[in-house]
Enzyme design. Structure first.
Site, mmCIF file in Angstrom:
data_model
loop_
_atom_site.group_PDB
_atom_site.id
_atom_site.type_symbol
_atom_site.label_atom_id
_atom_site.label_comp_id
_atom_site.label_asym_id
_atom_site.label_seq_id
_atom_site.Cartn_x
_atom_site.Cartn_y
_atom_site.Cartn_z
ATOM 1 N N PRO A 195 0.799 -1.589 0.002
ATOM 2 C CA PRO A 195 -0.099 -0.020 -0.128
ATOM 3 C C PRO A 195 0.780 1.345 -0.063
ATOM 4 O O PRO A 195 0.391 2.277 -0.250
ATOM 5 C CB PRO A 195 -0.744 -0.020 1.361
ATOM 6 C CG PRO A 195 -0.333 -1.524 1.936
ATOM 7 C CD PRO A 195 0.641 -2.026 1.153
ATOM 8 N N ASP A 214 -10.922 0.855 -24.472
ATOM 9 C CA ASP A 214 -10.973 0.638 -22.808
ATOM 10 C C ASP A 214 -11.206 1.954 -22.071
ATOM 11 O O ASP A 214 -10.680 2.876 -22.642
ATOM 12 C CB ASP A 214 -9.744 -0.189 -22.473
ATOM 13 C CG ASP A 214 -9.449 -1.341 -22.760
ATOM 14 O OD1 ASP A 214 -10.596 -2.189 -23.278
ATOM 15 O OD2 ASP A 214 -8.340 -2.050 -22.452
ATOM 16 N N GLU A 222 2.923 -7.199 8.312
ATOM 17 C CA GLU A 222 2.943 -5.871 8.606
ATOM 18 C C GLU A 222 3.763 -5.309 7.578
ATOM 19 O O GLU A 222 3.829 -4.010 7.593
ATOM 20 C CB GLU A 222 3.472 -5.569 9.828
ATOM 21 C CG GLU A 222 2.579 -5.949 11.276
ATOM 22 C CD GLU A 222 1.221 -5.516 10.942
ATOM 23 O OE1 GLU A 222 0.814 -4.393 10.911
ATOM 24 O OE2 GLU A 222 0.300 -6.215 10.910
ATOM 25 N N ARG A 250 -3.204 -8.549 -20.951
ATOM 26 C CA ARG A 250 -4.025 -8.148 -21.945
ATOM 27 C C ARG A 250 -3.544 -7.029 -23.094
ATOM 28 O O ARG A 250 -4.086 -6.841 -24.103
ATOM 29 C CB ARG A 250 -5.707 -7.764 -21.407
ATOM 30 C CG ARG A 250 -5.643 -6.686 -20.670
ATOM 31 C CD ARG A 250 -6.972 -6.737 -19.818
ATOM 32 N NE ARG A 250 -8.185 -6.362 -20.749
ATOM 33 C CZ ARG A 250 -8.091 -5.186 -21.298
ATOM 34 N NH1 ARG A 250 -7.660 -4.170 -21.205
ATOM 35 N NH2 ARG A 250 -9.422 -4.865 -22.092
HETATM 36 N N1 ADE Z 1 -0.877 -5.102 -0.212
HETATM 37 C C1 ADE Z 1 -1.574 -4.558 0.834
HETATM 38 N N2 ADE Z 1 -2.474 -3.710 0.292
HETATM 39 C C2 ADE Z 1 -1.934 -3.543 -1.085
HETATM 40 C C3 ADE Z 1 -2.570 -2.484 -1.958
HETATM 41 N N3 ADE Z 1 -3.404 -1.595 -1.746
HETATM 42 N N4 ADE Z 1 -1.849 -2.603 -3.352
HETATM 43 C C4 ADE Z 1 -0.999 -3.520 -3.415
HETATM 44 N N5 ADE Z 1 -0.457 -4.447 -2.376
HETATM 45 C C5 ADE Z 1 -1.251 -4.418 -1.257
#
Ligand code: ADE
Length: 235
Positions: A94, A175, A122, A160
């Site tokens: 994230p 697309d 974590e 793709r």
């Molecule tokens: N791992 C945990 N959350 C994630 C996300 N939003 N994008 C990519 N990998 C992740």
């Protein structure tokens, strides 16, 4: 194109690449996808892939050693500057930059070998990021329980777009997100269903008019739900 996935849950991927366009691209050798179990690159007796964080705190952190071993085996080196041309080692987390259609297109055009590292717990020992990773990528502003679902998203979106992956009957040209627009609405038979008529213009066979209608609807929809795309602003 080669796509390798590093995960502690290889079972997660057992069937997911066996459908639709990805399956066809694999059969046609347009893409070769291999899933590796990070645990098989451990060298300790307990085959540990995670450990407690230095400095304390909740949760576990993925150890760097098995991931270094895996990249060394798969790429041939752990020196980022010595990766073969077209190699991208991606950490899904994230904290990464957000994956968009332009990023998918860039990968599809430039990369020959993509290694997707699925983070868990974590986080991943930061030395993986410092040394091995060329791109840290998030698929959106939310937290998943691991990078596995994100690895599936990248694999699909990139595959793709590879040359000849979409049959001649389809194309990525219209697309959503191409030209910063969402796609227009689509209809198929029957022309009337439970009193709902398909827009007459789609039935009249006038291709110039149909194209105009589609462009108009795409713009209308984008204005309504994703104004940021038109303004070129990140949402
Ligand atoms: N791992 C945990 N959350 C994630 C996300 N939003 N994008 C990519 N990998 C992740």
């Amino acid at each position: 194109m080669k796509i390798d996935v590093l995960t502690i849950f290889p079972e997660f991927f057992r069937e997911v690449f066996n459908f639709g366009i990805v399956r066809r691209a694999r059969s046609a050798n347009i893409v070769e996808i291999t899933v590796y179990d990070i645990r098989s690159f451990t060298t300790d007796k307990h085959r540990m892939t995670d450990d407690r964080p230095f400095g304390g705190g909740d949760g576990m952190v993925m150890k760097c050693e098995p991931i270094f071993n895996a990249v060394e085996k798969i790429v041939g080196t752990t020196e980022r500057e010595n990766y073969p041309q077209g190699t991208r080692v991606v950490l899904l987390s994230p904290q990464g930059r957000v994956f968009k259609q332009v990023v998918a297109r860039k990968f599809a055009e430039d990369a020959k070998h993509i290694v997707l590292i699925c983070g868990r717990y974590e986080g991943v020992d930061e030395r993986v990021n410092e040394v091995l990773v060329t791109d840290e990528i998030s698929i959106g502003d939310y937290v998943l329980s691991g990078g596995e679902a994100a690895a599936i998203v990248l694999t699909d979106a990139i595959t793709r777009l590879l040359p000849n992956a979409l049959g001649s009957e389809t194309s990525a040209e219209n697309d959503s997100f191409t030209n910063n627009l969402l796609d227009c609405p689509h209809y198929t038979r029957p022309p009337e269903f439970r009193g709902m008529r398909v827009p007459e213009i789609l039935l009249n066979g006038n291709h110039a008019e149909i194209e105009r209608w589609r462009a108009e609807k795409a713009l209308e929809k984008t204005k309504k739900v994703r104004k940021d795309l038109l303004e070129g602003v990140e949402k």
